[in-house]
Design an enzyme around this catalytic site. Structure first.
Site, mmCIF file in Angstrom:
data_model
loop_
_atom_site.group_PDB
_atom_site.id
_atom_site.type_symbol
_atom_site.label_atom_id
_atom_site.label_comp_id
_atom_site.label_asym_id
_atom_site.label_seq_id
_atom_site.Cartn_x
_atom_site.Cartn_y
_atom_site.Cartn_z
ATOM 1 C CG ASN A 1 -6.710 -0.592 1.111
ATOM 2 O OD1 ASN A 1 -5.977 -0.245 0.190
ATOM 3 N ND2 ASN A 1 -6.242 -0.998 2.273
ATOM 4 C CG HIS B 1 -3.094 3.597 1.682
ATOM 5 N ND1 HIS B 1 -3.651 3.125 0.522
ATOM 6 C CD2 HIS B 1 -3.141 2.573 2.578
ATOM 7 C CE1 HIS B 1 -4.012 1.865 0.704
ATOM 8 N NE2 HIS B 1 -3.712 1.512 1.946
ATOM 9 C CB CYS C 1 -0.944 0.002 1.183
ATOM 10 S SG CYS C 1 -2.062 -1.393 1.139
HETATM 11 N N1 ACO Z 1 -18.637 -8.206 8.898
HETATM 12 C C1 ACO Z 1 -19.183 -8.447 10.092
HETATM 13 N N2 ACO Z 1 -18.454 -8.735 11.182
HETATM 14 C C2 ACO Z 1 -17.111 -8.748 11.041
HETATM 15 C C3 ACO Z 1 -16.489 -8.519 9.802
HETATM 16 C C4 ACO Z 1 -17.298 -8.247 8.709
HETATM 17 N N3 ACO Z 1 -16.804 -7.979 7.472
HETATM 18 N N4 ACO Z 1 -15.155 -8.606 9.958
HETATM 19 C C5 ACO Z 1 -14.935 -8.885 11.253
HETATM 20 N N5 ACO Z 1 -16.114 -8.979 11.905
HETATM 21 C C6 ACO Z 1 -16.352 -9.265 13.324
HETATM 22 C C7 ACO Z 1 -15.214 -10.044 13.931
HETATM 23 O O1 ACO Z 1 -15.379 -11.426 13.699
HETATM 24 C C8 ACO Z 1 -15.337 -9.672 15.390
HETATM 25 O O2 ACO Z 1 -16.388 -10.439 15.932
HETATM 26 P P1 ACO Z 1 -16.295 -10.993 17.446
HETATM 27 O O3 ACO Z 1 -16.201 -9.785 18.306
HETATM 28 O O4 ACO Z 1 -17.555 -11.759 17.596
HETATM 29 O O5 ACO Z 1 -15.042 -11.831 17.488
HETATM 30 C C9 ACO Z 1 -15.808 -8.220 15.345
HETATM 31 O O6 ACO Z 1 -16.350 -8.021 14.029
HETATM 32 C C10 ACO Z 1 -14.699 -7.211 15.600
HETATM 33 O O7 ACO Z 1 -13.560 -7.576 14.824
HETATM 34 P P2 ACO Z 1 -12.241 -6.686 14.846
HETATM 35 O O8 ACO Z 1 -11.249 -7.283 13.912
HETATM 36 O O9 ACO Z 1 -11.816 -6.450 16.267
HETATM 37 O O10 ACO Z 1 -12.816 -5.341 14.256
HETATM 38 P P3 ACO Z 1 -12.122 -3.948 14.162
HETATM 39 O O11 ACO Z 1 -12.922 -2.938 14.856
HETATM 40 O O12 ACO Z 1 -10.648 -4.023 14.468
HETATM 41 O O13 ACO Z 1 -12.273 -3.638 12.611
HETATM 42 C C11 ACO Z 1 -10.943 -3.640 10.621
HETATM 43 C C12 ACO Z 1 -11.658 -4.484 11.659
HETATM 44 C C13 ACO Z 1 -11.966 -2.852 9.888
HETATM 45 C C14 ACO Z 1 -10.219 -4.586 9.669
HETATM 46 C C15 ACO Z 1 -9.950 -2.710 11.329
HETATM 47 O O14 ACO Z 1 -9.148 -3.396 12.233
HETATM 48 C C16 ACO Z 1 -9.082 -2.001 10.380
HETATM 49 O O15 ACO Z 1 -9.534 -1.223 9.577
HETATM 50 N N6 ACO Z 1 -7.761 -2.203 10.463
HETATM 51 C C17 ACO Z 1 -6.836 -1.612 9.565
HETATM 52 C C18 ACO Z 1 -6.633 -2.553 8.479
HETATM 53 C C19 ACO Z 1 -6.276 -1.828 7.257
HETATM 54 O O16 ACO Z 1 -6.862 -0.846 6.901
HETATM 55 N N7 ACO Z 1 -5.301 -2.376 6.634
HETATM 56 C C20 ACO Z 1 -4.885 -1.862 5.475
HETATM 57 C C21 ACO Z 1 -3.694 -1.011 5.753
HETATM 58 S S1 ACO Z 1 -2.365 -1.614 4.954
HETATM 59 C C22 ACO Z 1 -2.972 -1.882 3.485
HETATM 60 O O17 ACO Z 1 -3.663 -1.009 2.998
HETATM 61 C C23 ACO Z 1 -2.721 -3.193 2.860
#
Ligand code: ACO
Length: 324
Positions: free
Chosen positions: A281, A251, A114
């Site tokens: 993304n 980004h 990214c």
């Molecule tokens: N739909 C519904 N529920 C979901 C989904 C989904 N798509 N994905 C995860 N969940 C659930 C999980 O299973 C979890 O359930 P549980 O509590 O019963 O176990 C709950 O939602 C919370 O999951 P988390 O992973 O803790 O959710 P979080 O608030 O951290 O959000 C996310 C996840 C959106 C991926 C976030 O962590 C994020 O944006 N991180 C940055 C990742 C990113 O942007 N990476 C790219 C940067 S580098 C690059 O661009 C390659």
């Protein structure tokens, strides 16, 4: 002689097919509400069968050439940032070079996930400033839909396909208000956290393409800190403070990352260009896609200072300060 690298033109290209959260939730155990609340994403574009990264990059290149009012024969270097090349080799850059009908100059790919576009811009800027190139097509192009595990709802909802391009040139744009171009670039990496964001296949390790794997919440934490610090360092080394800068083009990983970084740097929401709602993304393509939108809708004007920033797998991260 001191050479500058000016931004002559910008362009973009998106696949025709839009996949909304609502449509995605019919095949993946997720909901429009969950995706919008956690990420700010409403939809993403998905490349058609047979439409490859080079096709998207080629479209963005043509758009940037038209925007710069340049003929392709003036291009002497093509740098493509991608983690989803058409083939293991040759580079996607040489495939785009051929599609453009160019038989001169040089073309190569850069792999920094990214952060790829910031890395590519940094290399292109250095090559212009050391006299190795005069007119560089810098392209970010991706088909991340091809490396997603569509059964993994924690990753497949986040990404999309697309391409953006920018032409860097030793010759300023004809517009007399053109800024001084690239003022500074800053790139960094740290291979320590590979397991937090990687693809589980490759030609040497598995002889397969592999799928993207990510521990999103860990990536989030690292990204916010490194992004805020790299923008301060990038601006500081060019003799500017964060509040001297009109626009921030991050980004487009996640609206919550954009907001957390903006809060750390005390930025106004209106200064941060966000296209994550409709592009999702697109990895290395996300910055040039967002830049293209904000330049063409008239927000970013000639002479404005613009900070680009990115964080991605590796980890890699970086920033670039421009005067458009
Ligand atoms: N739909 C519904 N529920 C979901 C989904 C989904 N798509 N994905 C995860 N969940 C659930 C999980 O299973 C979890 O359930 P549980 O509590 O019963 O176990 C709950 O939602 C919370 O999951 P988390 O992973 O803790 O959710 P979080 O608030 O951290 O959000 C996310 C996840 C959106 C991926 C976030 O962590 C994020 O944006 N991180 C940055 C990742 C990113 O942007 N990476 C790219 C940067 S580098 C690059 O661009 C390659």
């Amino acid at each position: 002689m001191n050479l500058n690298s000016y931004i002559r033109g910008v362009g973009s290209h998106l696949p025709a097919r839009v996949l909304t959260n609502e449509q995605l939730s019919q095949t993946v155990d997720t909901s429009d509400e969950w995706i919008r609340e956690r990420t700010g994403i409403n939809q993403r574009y998905i490349a058609a069968e047979g439409q490859n990264t080079s096709d998207l990059g080629y479209g963005a290149a043509l758009d940037a050439l038209a925007n710069a009012k340049m003929d392709v024969s003036e291009i002497d270097l093509i740098v493509v940032a991608t983690s989803t090349p058409d083939l293991t080799f040759p580079s996607t850059a040489t495939i785009i070079q051929e599609k453009l009908g160019l038989r001169t100059g040089a073309a190569f790919d850069i792999q920094a996930v990214c952060s790829g576009f910031v890395y590519a811009l940094s290399v292109a800027d250095a090559m212009i400033k050391n006299g190795s190139a005069e007119n560089v097509l810098v392209i970010g192009a991706e088909t991340f839909s091809r490396i997603l595990d569509w059964n993994d709802r924690t990753t497949c909802v986040l990404f999309g396909d697309g391409a953006g391009a920018l032409i860097l040139s030793t010759t300023p744009a004809k517009n007399k208000n053109a800024g001084r171009g690239v003022l500074n670039t800053f790139i960094r990496s740290n291979g320590q956290h590979k397991e937090l964001l990687y693809v589980d296949g490759g030609p040497s390790a598995t002889q397969t393409v592999g799928k993207l794997r990510m521990q999103g919440n860990q990536v989030f934490r690292h990204a916010v800190k490194e992004l805020a610090d790299s923008m301060k360092e990038c601006a500081g080394k060019a003799g500017y403070e964060i509040n001297d800068i009109e626009w921030f083009v991050p980004h487009q990983a996640n609206q919550r990352i954009l907001e957390a970084v903006a809060k750390r740097l005390d930025l106004r929401r209106a200064q941060v260009v966000s296209t994550v709602a409709f592009h999702a993304n697109t990895s290395a393509a996300s910055i040039p896609l967002a830049l293209d939108v904000a330049i063409k809708d008239g927000r970013i004007k000639r002479g404005h200072k613009v900070m680009l920033e990115a964080f991605g797998g590796g980890f890699t991260w970086g920033a670039a300060l421009l005067e458009y």
